[in-house]
Motif scaffolding. Structure first.
Motif, PDB file in Angstrom:
ATOM      1  N   MET A   1       0.852  -1.177   0.000  1.00 46.10           N
ATOM      2  CA  MET A   1       0.000   0.000   0.000  1.00 46.10           C
ATOM      3  C   MET A   1       0.897   1.239   0.000  1.00 46.10           C
ATOM      4  N   ALA A   2       0.727   2.063  -0.994  1.00 46.51           N
ATOM      5  CA  ALA A   2       1.565   3.247  -1.128  1.00 46.51           C
ATOM      6  C   ALA A   2       1.123   4.340  -0.154  1.00 46.51           C
ATOM      7  N   ARG A   3       2.116   5.051   0.374  1.00 41.40           N
ATOM      8  CA  ARG A   3       1.803   6.200   1.239  1.00 41.40           C
ATOM      9  C   ARG A   3       1.549   7.386   0.331  1.00 41.40           C
ATOM     10  N   LEU A   4       0.400   8.027   0.528  1.00 46.95           N
ATOM     11  CA  LEU A   4      -0.009   9.121  -0.347  1.00 46.95           C
ATOM     12  C   LEU A   4       0.074  10.449   0.367  1.00 46.95           C
ATOM     13  N   LYS A   5       0.498  11.460  -0.382  1.00 47.25           N
ATOM     14  CA  LYS A   5       0.485  12.821   0.138  1.00 47.25           C
ATOM     15  C   LYS A   5      -0.931  13.366  -0.009  1.00 47.25           C
ATOM     16  N   LYS A   6      -1.178  14.491   0.659  1.00 48.71           N
ATOM     17  CA  LYS A   6      -2.524  15.067   0.641  1.00 48.71           C
ATOM     18  C   LYS A   6      -2.949  15.442  -0.779  1.00 48.71           C
ATOM     19  N   THR A   7      -2.056  15.959  -1.594  1.00 39.78           N
ATOM     20  CA  THR A   7      -2.423  16.338  -2.970  1.00 39.78           C
ATOM     21  C   THR A   7      -2.827  15.111  -3.777  1.00 39.78           C
ATOM     22  N   GLU A   8      -2.159  13.995  -3.565  1.00 38.20           N
ATOM     23  CA  GLU A   8      -2.491  12.761  -4.270  1.00 38.20           C
ATOM     24  C   GLU A   8      -3.835  12.222  -3.804  1.00 38.20           C
ATOM     25  N   LYS A   9      -4.104  12.322  -2.501  1.00 42.00           N
ATOM     26  CA  LYS A   9      -5.399  11.885  -1.972  1.00 42.00           C
ATOM     27  C   LYS A   9      -6.527  12.733  -2.554  1.00 42.00           C
ATOM     28  N   ILE A  10      -6.304  14.038  -2.628  1.00 39.98           N
ATOM     29  CA  ILE A  10      -7.329  14.932  -3.173  1.00 39.98           C
ATOM     30  C   ILE A  10      -7.543  14.647  -4.659  1.00 39.98           C
ATOM     31  N   PHE A  11      -6.470  14.330  -5.390  1.00 37.29           N
ATOM     32  CA  PHE A  11      -6.599  13.964  -6.796  1.00 37.29           C
ATOM     33  C   PHE A  11      -7.498  12.736  -6.936  1.00 37.29           C
ATOM     34  N   ILE A  12      -7.266  11.738  -6.095  1.00 39.79           N
ATOM     35  CA  ILE A  12      -8.085  10.517  -6.127  1.00 39.79           C
ATOM     36  C   ILE A  12      -9.537  10.850  -5.813  1.00 39.79           C
ATOM     37  N   ILE A  13      -9.760  11.642  -4.780  1.00 39.19           N
ATOM     38  CA  ILE A  13     -11.117  11.998  -4.361  1.00 39.19           C
ATOM     39  C   ILE A  13     -11.851  12.731  -5.480  1.00 39.19           C
ATOM     40  N   ARG A  14     -11.196  13.709  -6.085  1.00 38.12           N
ATOM     41  CA  ARG A  14     -11.829  14.481  -7.166  1.00 38.12           C
ATOM     42  C   ARG A  14     -12.108  13.603  -8.388  1.00 38.12           C
ATOM     43  N   SER A  15     -11.214  12.682  -8.676  1.00 38.81           N
ATOM     44  CA  SER A  15     -11.423  11.771  -9.807  1.00 38.81           C
ATOM     45  C   SER A  15     -12.625  10.869  -9.559  1.00 38.81           C
ATOM     46  N   LEU A  16     -12.727  10.333  -8.365  1.00 41.76           N
ATOM     47  CA  LEU A  16     -13.872   9.484  -8.025  1.00 41.76           C
ATOM     48  C   LEU A  16     -15.170  10.280  -8.037  1.00 41.76           C
ATOM     49  N   ALA A  17     -15.107  11.540  -7.631  1.00 46.35           N
ATOM     50  CA  ALA A  17     -16.302  12.393  -7.631  1.00 46.35           C
ATOM     51  C   ALA A  17     -16.784  12.656  -9.052  1.00 46.35           C
ATOM     52  N   GLN A  18     -15.878  12.531 -10.029  1.00 46.55           N
ATOM     53  CA  GLN A  18     -16.247  12.727 -11.420  1.00 46.55           C
ATOM     54  C   GLN A  18     -16.600  11.404 -12.092  1.00 46.55           C
ATOM     55  N   PHE A  19     -17.005  10.422 -11.301  1.00 48.02           N
ATOM     56  CA  PHE A  19     -17.514   9.135 -11.756  1.00 48.02           C
ATOM     57  C   PHE A  19     -16.481   8.280 -12.479  1.00 48.02           C
ATOM     58  N   MET A  20     -15.205   8.497 -12.193  1.00 43.25           N
ATOM     59  CA  MET A  20     -14.177   7.612 -12.744  1.00 43.25           C
ATOM     60  C   MET A  20     -14.174   6.324 -11.937  1.00 43.25           C
ATOM     61  N   THR A  21     -13.863   5.221 -12.579  1.00 43.76           N
ATOM     62  CA  THR A  21     -13.783   3.947 -11.868  1.00 43.76           C
ATOM     63  C   THR A  21     -12.450   3.876 -11.126  1.00 43.76           C
ATOM     64  N   PRO A  22     -12.365   3.050 -10.081  1.00 43.34           N
ATOM     65  CA  PRO A  22     -11.088   2.911  -9.373  1.00 43.34           C
ATOM     66  C   PRO A  22      -9.945   2.488 -10.302  1.00 43.34           C
ATOM     67  N   THR A  23     -10.225   1.647 -11.282  1.00 49.84           N
ATOM     68  CA  THR A  23      -9.192   1.217 -12.221  1.00 49.84           C
ATOM     69  C   THR A  23      -8.679   2.390 -13.047  1.00 49.84           C
ATOM     70  N   GLU A  24      -9.577   3.267 -13.477  1.00 48.03           N
ATOM     71  CA  GLU A  24      -9.163   4.455 -14.229  1.00 48.03           C
ATOM     72  C   GLU A  24      -8.332   5.388 -13.355  1.00 48.03           C
ATOM     73  N   VAL A  25      -8.706   5.514 -12.101  1.00 44.62           N
ATOM     74  CA  VAL A  25      -7.963   6.375 -11.178  1.00 44.62           C
ATOM     75  C   VAL A  25      -6.567   5.800 -10.948  1.00 44.62           C
ATOM     76  N   VAL A  26      -6.464   4.475 -10.807  1.00 40.03           N
ATOM     77  CA  VAL A  26      -5.160   3.828 -10.624  1.00 40.03           C
ATOM     78  C   VAL A  26      -4.250   4.152 -11.808  1.00 40.03           C
ATOM     79  N   ARG A  27      -4.798   4.061 -13.018  1.00 42.84           N
ATOM     80  CA  ARG A  27      -4.022   4.362 -14.224  1.00 42.84           C
ATOM     81  C   ARG A  27      -3.570   5.827 -14.234  1.00 42.84           C
ATOM     82  N   ASP A  28      -4.488   6.753 -13.876  1.00 43.70           N
ATOM     83  CA  ASP A  28      -4.137   8.180 -13.863  1.00 43.70           C
ATOM     84  C   ASP A  28      -3.099   8.519 -12.804  1.00 43.70           C
ATOM     85  N   ILE A  29      -3.201   7.904 -11.636  1.00 42.45           N
ATOM     86  CA  ILE A  29      -2.226   8.137 -10.555  1.00 42.45           C
ATOM     87  C   ILE A  29      -0.845   7.678 -11.021  1.00 42.45           C
TER      88      ILE A  29
END
Length: 168
Positions: A1-29
């Motif tokens: 499990m990777a340790r994430l900085k706050k900016t990375e966490k917010i990126f994930i949160i915003r991506s999920l809020a825009q209806f991206m799937t977890p797999t798509e978010v993993v690819r973008d990260i």
């Protein structure tokens, strides 16, 4: 499990809020931050999922605000809603799928519909010379009424025939 900085966490949160799937978010990260995360780790940041039930309120508020902004944006901000973008995507698909005749025909048909404004046409139905449509109600003819004396004179076959034809 990777340790994430706050900016990375917010990126994930915003991506999920825009209806991206977890797999798509993993690819973008991976592309943007060069960090390997699992889809399960990404799901933790979605307050609508069971995995995100323990998400801190600060992140849940960011998620809800991002989702609200995403849903409130004008349609022209969405890339695929633009005809030019749609035509470019269909054109690229057509070039890459040229060997598949059935798919090529469908793509050409789709391109023609967009170009000719098939999806934008509105049909207005009016009456003569653009006026209102006339409606006419048919008056149902009342059934002939027979007196008891008249019915008594009829044979059972005649009564049956009148009943079948709806005249009785």
């Amino acid at each position: 499990m990777a340790r994430l900085k706050k900016t990375e966490k917010i990126f994930i949160i915003r991506s999920l809020a825009q209806f991206m799937t977890p797999t798509e978010v993993v690819r973008d990260i991976k592309e943007k931050f060069n960090i390997d995360v699992s889809p399960q780790q990404v799901e933790y940041y979605d307050p609508n999922k069971v995995a995100g039930a323990d998400l801190p309120q600060e992140f849940a508020d960011i998620f809800n605000e991002a989702r609200k902004e995403y849903l409130a944006q004008p349609l022209h901000n969405i890339v695929g809603a633009n005809d030019i973008v749609q035509l470019q995507i269909l054109s690229d698909l057509l070039v890459s799928k040229k060997g598949n005749t059935v798919l090529a025909i469908k793509l050409i048909d789709q391109i023609q519909k967009i170009v000719k404004g098939h999806y934008e046409k509105k049909i207005e139905i009016t009456g003569a010379n653009g006026g209102p449509i006339k409606t006419e109600n048919e008056q149902k003819q009342s059934k002939p009424t027979f007196t008891p004396d008249e019915l008594a004179k009829l044979t059972p076959a005649e009564i049956s025939r009148l009943a079948i034809t709806g005249k009785l």
